[in-house]
Design an enzyme around this catalytic site. Structure first.
Site, PDB file in Angstrom:
ATOM      1  N   ARG A 166       4.874  -1.859  -2.829  1.00 52.03           N
ATOM      2  CA  ARG A 166       3.536  -1.241  -2.753  1.00 52.03           C
ATOM      3  C   ARG A 166       2.659  -1.613  -3.945  1.00 52.03           C
ATOM      4  NH1 ARG A 166       5.657  -1.188   1.133  1.00 52.03           N
ATOM      5  NH2 ARG A 166       6.447   0.535   2.384  1.00 52.03           N
ATOM      6  N   SER A 219       2.081   8.278   3.165  1.00 49.80           N
ATOM      7  CA  SER A 219       3.033   8.793   2.168  1.00 49.80           C
ATOM      8  C   SER A 219       2.330   8.980   0.827  1.00 49.80           C
ATOM      9  CB  SER A 219       4.181   7.803   1.958  1.00 49.80           C
ATOM     10  OG  SER A 219       4.845   7.590   3.167  1.00 49.80           O
ATOM     11  N   GLU A 294       1.318   6.972  -4.618  1.00 53.69           N
ATOM     12  CA  GLU A 294       0.830   5.731  -3.987  1.00 53.69           C
ATOM     13  C   GLU A 294      -0.684   5.739  -3.802  1.00 53.69           C
ATOM     14  OE1 GLU A 294       2.317   4.271  -0.237  1.00 53.69           O
ATOM     15  OE2 GLU A 294       4.369   4.774  -0.729  1.00 53.69           O
TER      16      GLU A 294
END
Ligand code: FAD
Length: 314
Positions: A166, A219, A294
């Site tokens: 990510r 998420s 994130e």
């Protein structure tokens, strides 16, 4: 909201409401917003502005309820996808969901994991989006990237993009690089095999993730890797803290999975921040694990909120 088309005919609006341009459906006003439709329009904005906020689908961006003072550029109208044999070139604003379907139509395998992912190509490259044990960097060849510091277009290969979980060169240097387009090399495969994989992925996503009818940003935290190399589920850690259903203002932890925060009732960026910080703090307190967020932010946040986000971004 007035449309003020500039000399170069870039579609632009003042006092633009971004509620329908972010997956969390936060109400946030951009002082000025541009919809670019090609590379030339996109790059011309960097001659005018030093700092620009780029929004693709807005699926990973928490917008401030206080608004966004710096110009916002929306890329979704810059969305060409072109195939040459097994190589595909994609503009920054193309929806990756469409890309997945187009690859399937061309009997090309590699993008089955993108089915159902709410993202543009630019956002997916910046975040190195992934699912079902695959990520955007797997079939990546190169990207055309505008370097706002050097004021020029670069062609960067996979190594130069510094992809990791990510993460990418783009994410590591906020406000410096902008993805204009990217090229991928896919694999010729049986139509039915690609179709089956896409169905499987789509069904899995429906089972474990909230639909966009429950506004969310995907998420919240990355799954942490522990000292022994084991990867833990962030959602499971949050569940164990008893936080499913925990709410502050209009925001709350999803009842079905601890790693999603839903806008249940006109939540503000402050509600979202406070719920996310409660999740972080509870996991740290109970397990001694510092989760890493994130989510990316845009706009103005209060000093205390900034402090919380700084802690959660490690
Ligand atoms: C329901 C749901 C499910 C999700 N599932 C997943 C999943 O399975 N896997 C996963 O990885 N993520 C998932 N996400 C998160 C999100 O979809 C990804 O992070 C996606 O890559 C974001 O793309 P975007 O176009 O929406 O980017 P945005 O949210 O608009 O932007 C994200 C960041 O990328 C930057 N950016 C956008 N376009 C460009 C560009 N052209 N150049 C440079 N920077 C740019 C933005 O400035 C921002 O910093 C999910 C989100 C939701 C809401």
């Amino acid at each position: 909201m007035n449309c003020t088309c500039s000399k170069s005919n870039i579609e632009s609006y003042e006092k633009f409401e971004l509620k329908n341009f972010n997956a969390l459906k936060i109400s946030s006003t951009a002082d000025v917003a541009y919809f670019v439709k090609d590379e030339a329009q996109f790059c011309s904005l960097f001659e005018r502005y030093k700092n620009i906020n780029v929004i693709g689908c807005g699926s990973n961006v928490l917008l401030s309820s206080l608004g966004v003072r710096e110009p916002v550029v929306l890329t979704r109208k810059m969305s060409e996808i072109s195939f040459r044999k097994n190589v595909v070139e994609v503009e920054a604003g193309a929806a990756v969901q469409k890309l997945s379907v187009e690859a399937f139509k061309n009997s090309l395998s590699g993008f089955e994991f993108l089915i159902g992912l709410p993202a543009t190509l630019g956002g997916a490259v910046a975040m190195n989006a992934g699912a079902h044990n695959q990520c955007i960097s797997d079939f990546f060849v190169s990207a055309r990237v505008f370097d706002t510091l050097e004021n020029k277009i670069l062609c960067l290969d996979k190594e130069q993009m510094q992809f990791s979980y990510r993460n990418s060169l783009i994410k590591k240097n906020p406000n410096r690089y902008v993805v204009l387009s990217a090229k991928f090399e896919l694999i010729k495969a049986e139509h039915s095999a690609i179709e089956n994989k896409m169905k499987e992925n789509s069904e899995f996503r429906k089972r474990v993730q909230p639909s966009l009818a429950l506004p969310n940003l995907g998420s919240v935290f990355k799954n942490p890797t522990l000292q022994d190399g084991q990867v833990q589920s962030a959602g499971m850690l949050i569940d164990k803290c008893g936080l499913k259903g925990y709410k502050i203002g209009g925001a709350g932890v999803w009842e079905n999975h601890g790693n999603f925060v839903i806008n249940y009732n006109n939540c503000t960026s402050s509600d979202y921040t406070n719920v996310v910080y409660k999740m972080y703090d509870s996991v740290k307190e109970r397990f001694g694990i510092q989760l890493e967020c994130e989510i990316v932010r845009m706009g103005e946040f209060s000093e205390s909120e900034e402090e919380k986000w700084k802690i959660m971004s490690n």
